[in-house]
Design a protein around this motif. Structure first.
Motif, PDB file in Angstrom:
ATOM      1  N   ASN A  67       1.253 -21.437 -34.613  1.00  0.00           N
ATOM      2  CA  ASN A  67       2.246 -22.498 -34.516  1.00  0.00           C
ATOM      3  C   ASN A  67       2.635 -23.041 -35.882  1.00  0.00           C
ATOM      4  O   ASN A  67       3.049 -24.196 -36.011  1.00  0.00           O
ATOM      5  N   GLY A 100       0.896 -19.747 -29.687  1.00  0.00           N
ATOM      6  CA  GLY A 100       2.253 -19.830 -30.203  1.00  0.00           C
ATOM      7  C   GLY A 100       3.256 -20.046 -29.094  1.00  0.00           C
ATOM      8  O   GLY A 100       2.932 -19.968 -27.912  1.00  0.00           O
ATOM      9  N   PRO A 101       4.505 -20.304 -29.476  1.00  0.00           N
ATOM     10  CA  PRO A 101       5.538 -20.550 -28.475  1.00  0.00           C
ATOM     11  C   PRO A 101       5.966 -19.258 -27.787  1.00  0.00           C
ATOM     12  O   PRO A 101       5.922 -18.180 -28.374  1.00  0.00           O
ATOM     13  N   ARG A 160       4.147 -23.568 -24.721  1.00  0.00           N
ATOM     14  CA  ARG A 160       3.636 -23.872 -26.060  1.00  0.00           C
ATOM     15  C   ARG A 160       2.122 -24.006 -25.951  1.00  0.00           C
ATOM     16  O   ARG A 160       1.616 -24.644 -25.041  1.00  0.00           O
TER      17      ARG A 160
END
Length: 173
Positions: free
Chosen positions: A44, A79-80, A75
């Motif tokens: 992130n 990570g997204p 999220r």
């Protein structure tokens, strides 16, 4: 990265896969999962957010061709990610479009766009006649570079930062 983070990342990825199966069962359509290829322990990092925004914009272009039926953003420590179900039944066609996005620019090399058919099975780029993914650093096969640990983290991150700088310049025009 400590073991707790590795376990959390693996658990998130497994939960994402279960979500894909749930959506494919619910919609009886292919499911697209887009995420960022982010080396190192911080999935992130600020540069991941910039790359993710670019990925979402690229996937919006697909949504312009095939209307979205479902969209969600995840999220977490891994990570997204974005999950899409589009009004398109042909998973192979969607995977071809995804590969086109991944190969269309340097930023696309930092996208991981997986496509699952209506049964939840992944569609492979290789089974469609595309080559394996290429290394951002040397252009070799990612699988060989990763397996052989051919590049130091700072070398790979340097390439990621170059792509992010290019995106920032492009988006500020």
């Amino acid at each position: 990265m400590n073991n707790v983070n590795i376990d959390v990342i693996l658990n998130e990825k497994e939960a994402r896969w279960h979500r894909v199966i749930q959506l494919s069962n619910e919609w009886r359509k292919p499911v697209i999962v887009g995420s960022v290829v982010m080396p190192g322990p911080d999935k992130n990092a600020p540069c991941a957010a910039i790359i993710f925004r670019e990925l979402v914009e690229a996937l919006k272009r697909l949504s312009g061709v095939w209307p979205p039926l479902h969209r969600e953003v995840l999220r977490g420590v891994s990570g997204p990610a974005i999950i899409l179900v589009l009004a398109q039944d042909d998973a192979r066609l969607l995977k071809r479009a995804a590969v086109g996005i991944e190969e269309s620019s340097a930023a696309g090399r930092l996208f991981d766009i997986d496509v699952y058919d209506a049964d939840g099975s992944p569609v492979s780029r290789v089974e469609l006649g595309f080559s394996e993914r290429r290394c951002l650093v040397c252009g070799g096969l990612v699988s060989e570079c990763r397996r052989g640990a051919k590049h130091a983290l700072n070398e790979v991150m340097g390439k990621v930062e170059e792509v992010v700088k290019m995106l920032l310049v492009k988006n500020n025009k």
